[in-house]
Design a protein around this motif. Structure first.
Motif, mmCIF file in Angstrom:
data_model
loop_
_atom_site.group_PDB
_atom_site.id
_atom_site.type_symbol
_atom_site.label_atom_id
_atom_site.label_comp_id
_atom_site.label_asym_id
_atom_site.label_seq_id
_atom_site.Cartn_x
_atom_site.Cartn_y
_atom_site.Cartn_z
ATOM 1 N N GLY A 1 -102.848 -44.705 -27.739
ATOM 2 C CA GLY A 1 -101.659 -45.536 -27.610
ATOM 3 C C GLY A 1 -101.673 -46.413 -26.374
ATOM 4 N N GLY A 2 -102.780 -46.400 -25.631
ATOM 5 C CA GLY A 2 -102.894 -47.239 -24.447
ATOM 6 C C GLY A 2 -102.351 -46.601 -23.187
ATOM 7 N N ASN A 3 -102.298 -45.261 -23.158
ATOM 8 C CA ASN A 3 -101.721 -44.563 -22.017
ATOM 9 C C ASN A 3 -102.746 -43.672 -21.322
ATOM 10 O OD1 ASN A 3 -98.916 -45.414 -22.649
ATOM 11 N ND2 ASN A 3 -99.227 -44.110 -24.447
ATOM 12 N N SER B 1 -101.579 -33.183 -27.935
ATOM 13 C CA SER B 1 -101.247 -32.345 -26.792
ATOM 14 C C SER B 1 -102.443 -32.156 -25.870
ATOM 15 C CB SER B 1 -100.763 -30.975 -27.288
ATOM 16 O OG SER B 1 -101.752 -30.377 -28.119
ATOM 17 N N LEU B 2 -102.134 -31.677 -24.668
ATOM 18 C CA LEU B 2 -103.126 -31.201 -23.710
ATOM 19 C C LEU B 2 -103.011 -29.687 -23.667
ATOM 20 C CD1 LEU B 2 -105.172 -31.762 -21.350
ATOM 21 C CD2 LEU B 2 -103.169 -31.735 -19.835
ATOM 22 N N ASN B 3 -104.167 -29.001 -23.746
ATOM 23 C CA ASN B 3 -104.165 -27.548 -23.901
ATOM 24 C C ASN B 3 -105.087 -26.880 -22.892
ATOM 25 O OD1 ASN B 3 -102.839 -27.238 -26.873
ATOM 26 N ND2 ASN B 3 -104.121 -29.055 -26.756
ATOM 27 N N ARG B 4 -104.842 -25.575 -22.689
ATOM 28 C CA ARG B 4 -105.675 -24.799 -21.771
ATOM 29 C C ARG B 4 -105.752 -23.356 -22.258
ATOM 30 N NH1 ARG B 4 -103.300 -24.917 -16.077
ATOM 31 N NH2 ARG B 4 -101.753 -23.521 -16.978
ATOM 32 N N GLY C 1 -96.503 -34.611 -27.222
ATOM 33 C CA GLY C 1 -95.905 -35.923 -27.439
ATOM 34 C C GLY C 1 -96.828 -37.079 -27.128
ATOM 35 N N LEU C 2 -98.139 -36.821 -27.045
ATOM 36 C CA LEU C 2 -99.099 -37.882 -26.770
ATOM 37 C C LEU C 2 -99.331 -38.723 -28.026
ATOM 38 C CD1 LEU C 2 -101.649 -35.775 -24.678
ATOM 39 C CD2 LEU C 2 -99.619 -37.009 -23.895
#
Length: 300
Positions: free
Chosen positions: A267-269, A225-228, A245-246
């Motif tokens: 995952g190459g993204n 995930s990305l978090n803040r 979902g990363l």
């Protein structure tokens, strides 16, 4: 990517799998190879825009040995130079530059350290030491990975990721200077901000709002995930998940001027997200494993 400045910005990205440094236009319209044959395991990247330098960390070939290093190259791929040689740091991870004071900071995972040096590689200093022995090294809760700087208020932030998918990750804060008569292993100014996180990795700080962003490659639902969270005025808020979902999230870079976050995974993204809009989108998808990300605000 509707922002009109995107075509003038450049993302420099480390591909840890193919051992390359790549350059992407920030609107996603083009990309190119800056440097091939990086060797070892490249991980973190940072920029000196005025001198047109790219700094990047390399974890070396043997993570349990002191064979990591930090290199520098020009934006066009020329003048490659080792700045921090093997024998100084085990597995250097994310790197940040304090250009005003001519300093670089990085986390050393298996070295269990937060470190600093001048941009020419001199005056190497350990600021935080979380362990010393082989047994300590095997305990992944001691592994320092991501780093962010608040030079205005005199703080550094770092992650200790914990075991893979272990739910023992932590984020700490301490002063940029070791207090007088104290030791990197025993600092009274060290603060634990969050604990029991899935597996926090890289950090970046929005110095204007006092918000800390980080990637987490731990187990879902809270990981990958990305978090803040806010660290403004000395208080810390509950972490907010911005995107999940990363596929093994790692690198990130803030575009503060345009309220965007760029981030990537193994995952190459590569992804882009507006800071305050609930919208995540693919920026690029390829065959690499994208570790470090750095944003050049102006064009090449």
């Amino acid at each position: 990517m509707e922002n009109q400045t995107s075509s003038q910005q450049t993302l420099f990205v480390l591909d840890g799998w193919n051992r390359k440094i790549l350059a992407f236009s920030a609107d996603g319209s083009s990309n190119s190879v800056v440097l091939e044959n990086c060797g070892g395991t490249p991980d973190g990247i940072a920029l000196d825009a005025d001198k047109r330098h790219i700094y990047w960390t390399n974890m070396g070939n043997h993570y349990d040995q002191n064979d990591g290093y930090i290199e520098r190259v020009d934006f066009d791929g020329s003048n490659r130079k080792i700045i921090i040689p093997p024998g100084t740091t085990f597995t250097p991870k994310q790197i940040k530059l304090d250009l005003e004071n001519g300093l670089m900071y990085w986390c050393d995972r298996e070295g269990m350290r937060v470190m600093r040096a001048k941009l020419d590689g001199s005056n190497i200093t350990t600021l935080v030491q979380t362990g010393h022995t082989v047994s300590d090294q095997l305990d992944q809760t001691n592994h320092c990975v991501g780093i962010a700087l608040d030079t205005k208020n005199g703080y550094l932030y770092w992650t200790q990721k914990g075991p893979s998918k272990g739910g023992k990750g932590r984020i700490f804060r301490a002063g940029l200077q070791i207090p007088k008569d104290e030791d990197p292993a025993y600092r009274e100014d060290l603060e634990l901000l969050w604990e029991n996180l899935p597996e926090p990795i890289d950090l970046d700080l929005n110095v204007q709002t006092g918000e800390l962003y980080w990637t987490d490659r731990g187990a879902e639902p809270k990981g990958n995930s990305l978090n803040r969270a806010s660290v403004n005025a000395g208080t810390c808020t509950e972490p907010e998940i911005l995107c999940s979902g990363l596929k093994e999230a790692i690198g990130l870079a803030l575009d503060i001027k345009n309220n965007r976050v760029f981030y990537g995974d193994l995952g190459g993204n590569l992804y882009c997200r507006k800071m305050y809009e609930d919208m995540c989108c693919y920026f690029f998808s390829g065959e690499g494993k994208y570790t470090g990300i750095a944003l050049l605000a102006e064009g090449l």
